[in-house]
Design an enzyme around this catalytic site. Structure first.
Site, PDB file in Angstrom:
ATOM      1  N   TYR A 132       0.829  -1.208   0.000  1.00  0.00           N
ATOM      2  CA  TYR A 132       0.000   0.000   0.000  1.00  0.00           C
ATOM      3  C   TYR A 132       0.862   1.256   0.000  1.00  0.00           C
ATOM      4  O   TYR A 132       1.904   1.305   0.671  1.00  0.00           O
ATOM      5  CB  TYR A 132      -0.873   0.042   1.256  1.00  0.00           C
ATOM      6  CG  TYR A 132      -2.060  -0.871   1.234  1.00  0.00           C
ATOM      7  CD1 TYR A 132      -3.257  -0.480   0.633  1.00  0.00           C
ATOM      8  CD2 TYR A 132      -2.012  -2.123   1.848  1.00  0.00           C
ATOM      9  CE1 TYR A 132      -4.369  -1.306   0.636  1.00  0.00           C
ATOM     10  CE2 TYR A 132      -3.125  -2.960   1.862  1.00  0.00           C
ATOM     11  CZ  TYR A 132      -4.293  -2.548   1.255  1.00  0.00           C
ATOM     12  OH  TYR A 132      -5.381  -3.381   1.267  1.00  0.00           O
ATOM     13  N   TYR A 151      -1.771  -9.770   0.667  1.00  0.00           N
ATOM     14  CA  TYR A 151      -1.043  -8.914   1.596  1.00  0.00           C
ATOM     15  C   TYR A 151      -0.922  -9.597   2.956  1.00  0.00           C
ATOM     16  O   TYR A 151      -1.930 -10.042   3.509  1.00  0.00           O
ATOM     17  CB  TYR A 151      -1.825  -7.586   1.702  1.00  0.00           C
ATOM     18  CG  TYR A 151      -1.264  -6.633   2.708  1.00  0.00           C
ATOM     19  CD1 TYR A 151      -0.164  -5.844   2.385  1.00  0.00           C
ATOM     20  CD2 TYR A 151      -1.819  -6.517   3.980  1.00  0.00           C
ATOM     21  CE1 TYR A 151       0.369  -4.974   3.315  1.00  0.00           C
ATOM     22  CE2 TYR A 151      -1.286  -5.646   4.912  1.00  0.00           C
ATOM     23  CZ  TYR A 151      -0.199  -4.880   4.570  1.00  0.00           C
ATOM     24  OH  TYR A 151       0.347  -4.024   5.476  1.00  0.00           O
ATOM     25  N   ARG A 202      -4.143 -11.498   3.569  1.00  0.00           N
ATOM     26  CA  ARG A 202      -5.409 -11.061   2.977  1.00  0.00           C
ATOM     27  C   ARG A 202      -5.497 -11.567   1.538  1.00  0.00           C
ATOM     28  O   ARG A 202      -4.498 -11.542   0.815  1.00  0.00           O
ATOM     29  CB  ARG A 202      -5.499  -9.523   2.919  1.00  0.00           C
ATOM     30  CG  ARG A 202      -5.509  -8.771   4.239  1.00  0.00           C
ATOM     31  CD  ARG A 202      -6.616  -9.141   5.187  1.00  0.00           C
ATOM     32  NE  ARG A 202      -7.907  -9.452   4.607  1.00  0.00           N
ATOM     33  CZ  ARG A 202      -8.809  -8.560   4.186  1.00  0.00           C
ATOM     34  NH1 ARG A 202      -8.564  -7.274   4.262  1.00  0.00           N
ATOM     35  NH2 ARG A 202      -9.968  -8.950   3.691  1.00  0.00           N
ATOM     36  N   HIS A 226      -7.858  -7.846  -2.740  1.00  0.00           N
ATOM     37  CA  HIS A 226      -9.130  -7.160  -2.465  1.00  0.00           C
ATOM     38  C   HIS A 226      -9.039  -5.692  -2.821  1.00  0.00           C
ATOM     39  O   HIS A 226      -7.955  -5.105  -2.817  1.00  0.00           O
ATOM     40  CB  HIS A 226      -9.530  -7.313  -0.997  1.00  0.00           C
ATOM     41  CG  HIS A 226      -8.571  -6.681  -0.026  1.00  0.00           C
ATOM     42  ND1 HIS A 226      -7.371  -7.258   0.322  1.00  0.00           N
ATOM     43  CD2 HIS A 226      -8.619  -5.506   0.651  1.00  0.00           C
ATOM     44  CE1 HIS A 226      -6.731  -6.475   1.185  1.00  0.00           C
ATOM     45  NE2 HIS A 226      -7.455  -5.403   1.392  1.00  0.00           N
ATOM     46  N   HIS A 262     -10.923  -2.130  -1.571  1.00  0.00           N
ATOM     47  CA  HIS A 262     -11.837  -1.495  -0.612  1.00  0.00           C
ATOM     48  C   HIS A 262     -12.769  -0.554  -1.370  1.00  0.00           C
ATOM     49  O   HIS A 262     -12.310   0.186  -2.254  1.00  0.00           O
ATOM     50  CB  HIS A 262     -11.047  -0.680   0.408  1.00  0.00           C
ATOM     51  CG  HIS A 262     -10.110  -1.481   1.264  1.00  0.00           C
ATOM     52  ND1 HIS A 262     -10.455  -1.947   2.514  1.00  0.00           N
ATOM     53  CD2 HIS A 262      -8.837  -1.897   1.061  1.00  0.00           C
ATOM     54  CE1 HIS A 262      -9.430  -2.607   3.043  1.00  0.00           C
ATOM     55  NE2 HIS A 262      -8.428  -2.598   2.180  1.00  0.00           N
TER      56      HIS A 262
END
Lengths: 208, 252
Positions: free
Chosen positions: B118, B157, B167, B170, B172
């Site tokens: 990120y 992630y 994770r 995905h 958000h």
């Protein structure tokens, strides 16, 4: 067979996660990308009403400050009129005031700030009147579905006394968790509003 | 800042309150498999309140608040070339529970890059930042509630929930709708990802059908040959009662 009811289910919520700022407030994530950003300073130069600053912190169940929280606020203008086509009142909207703010807590201190105007009273249901209030919505890592609460003002004792939502809180002691304390610093009006997610003094959260 | 508005009129006859949320369908606040929820979930029950103007209204947004590349994550942070990764389109409709499209509503998206990193000052995962990828986008739905983004498919992630938690890929998503009571943040996942079944955040959702509703299928019809694949993801917000009988919102 009876007829089928054709409803589809709401998309289930998921946590906003620790990096919610990337999408909703990129400057807080540490980069600049959009020309126009949504912020916590929501009163324009021509907005009518008393300028106020809301300050507070969010605490978790161990009394630690939550430093990665994001809040949004929604409120009426100084006359108690929402800037929305379904507000049926004949009062004027304020073209310079949408009524919505996006607020990030500080990563170091956890403090959050909203610079706005104090809202007027808005109609409640069945002919009642609601005390001035700001609706708040809270998301963060560890919060699976956004929490709704309301901020009321300590200097509105009379209106708060007859507010239908405050009076709907059965345990009178818990009503206090929704009242922001007023003070003045260098001529600025500050309302302090801390939010406790869990445990002693837990803030009242609503299913709206 | 003067805010111009789309010409929005509520459908006639004026509808009533929004349907109550099905909180057995959403994840509960306290879900100990997702460890951070343990101290961030209220102990008291939520207090149910009747909807007033405060809940039936909400912020509205206009095209002039967005930039022309805001919905294109391949281009909106490109400095000296395109970002690296799988080029995809994510598109669908924002609907209400009655199946009607929700027009002119703001959809915001954010995600990691192709390697699962990120662009956030708090992310220290060792996979590198992509200099040409920001990872956020936004758009307004059209008259029919349709929205679309172009982006890079995010990588899985790692995160410290269990010792070895990852994770699934995905994106958000944040959506408004015309009322503050519809405000929703969720995550979309990608068809076929084996990490979905073992993710503690996914598993906070108690209902298997609810989990499936967060998985976007590969949409070859909307893929662009030799260029970009597509995934379809519809987002459903709360619907509202059709009739005005016994509706005393206005006190009459």
């Amino acid at each position: 067979m009876v007829q089928k009811l054709d409803f589809i289910k709401e998309t289930p919520s998921q946590t906003a996660g620790p990096y919610v700022h990337i999408g909703l407030a990129p400057a807080y994530a540490g980069f600049d990308i959009f020309e126009n950003n949504f912020t916590n300073e929501i009163a324009g130069p021509n907005t009518r009403g008393e300028r106020i600053t809301i300050m507070g912190r969010v605490f978790d169940g161990s009394d630690a400050v939550v430093k990665d929280v994001l809040l949004e606020s929604w409120q009426a203008n100084t006359d108690g009129k929402y800037n929305h086509p379904e507000d049926f009142q004949t009062k004027d909207v304020d073209d310079d005031f949408r009524g919505w703010g996006r607020i990030c807590s500080d990563f170091e201190t956890g403090e959050f700030t909203l610079k706005t105007i104090k809202p007027g009273k808005v109609p409640g249901r069945n002919g009642s009147t609601q005390a001035p209030h700001i609706s708040l919505w809270i998301v963060a890592r560890g919060i699976n579905i956004g929490l709704h609460t309301r901020l009321y003002f300590a200097d509105e004792t009379v209106a708060n006394g007859t507010d239908p939502v405050l009076n709907g809180i059965e345990l009178a002691e818990r009503r206090k968790t929704l009242i922001a304390e007023r003070s003045e610093q260098d001529g600025e009006v500050i309302y302090t509003f801390d939010i406790r997610l869990q445990g002693d003094g837990e803030t009242v959260f609503f299913d709206i | 800042m003067t805010i111009e508005r789309p010409n929005f009129q509520p459908s006639a006859p004026k509808p009533g309150e929004y349907y109550q949320r099905d909180r057995d369908w959403h994840p509960p606040a306290f879900a100990p498999i997702y460890k951070t929820s343990v101290l961030r979930s209220p102990k008291n029950a939520l207090l149910s309140i009747d909807q007033s103007l405060s809940e039936l209204t909400g912020p509205m947004f206009n095209h002039n608040e967005l930039g022309p590349l805001d919905n294109d994550m391949i281009s909106n942070y490109a400095k000296d070339g395109d970002p690296i990764g799988e080029r995809i389109i994510v598109h669908g409709r924002v609907l209400d529970e009655n199946g009607r499209g929700i027009p002119h509503t703001l959809v915001e998206a954010w995600q990691a890059n192709a390697g699962g990193r990120y662009r956030h000052k708090k992310d220290t995962y060792l996979a590198p930042i992509d200099p040409n990828f920001g990872g956020c986008g936004r758009c307004l739905t059209d008259d029919q509630g349709y929205y679309y983004f172009r982006t890079i498919k995010p990588g899985p992630y790692p995160w410290r929930n269990y010792v070895n938690s990852w994770r699934p890929a995905h994106i958000h998503l944040s959506v408004f709708g015309p009322s503050f009571s519809q405000r929703l943040i969720t995550q979309m996942y990608f068809e076929g990802d084996p990490l979905i079944d073992i993710c503690p955040i996914v598993k906070t959702i108690p209902d298997e059908a609810a989990i499936k509703s967060l998985i976007a299928p590969l949409d070859m019809h909307n893929s662009i040959p030799m260029d970009t694949r597509a995934y379809k993801f519809d987002i459903v917000l709360r619907g509202r009662r059709s009739t005005l009988f016994e509706n005393r919102l206005e006190g009459n």
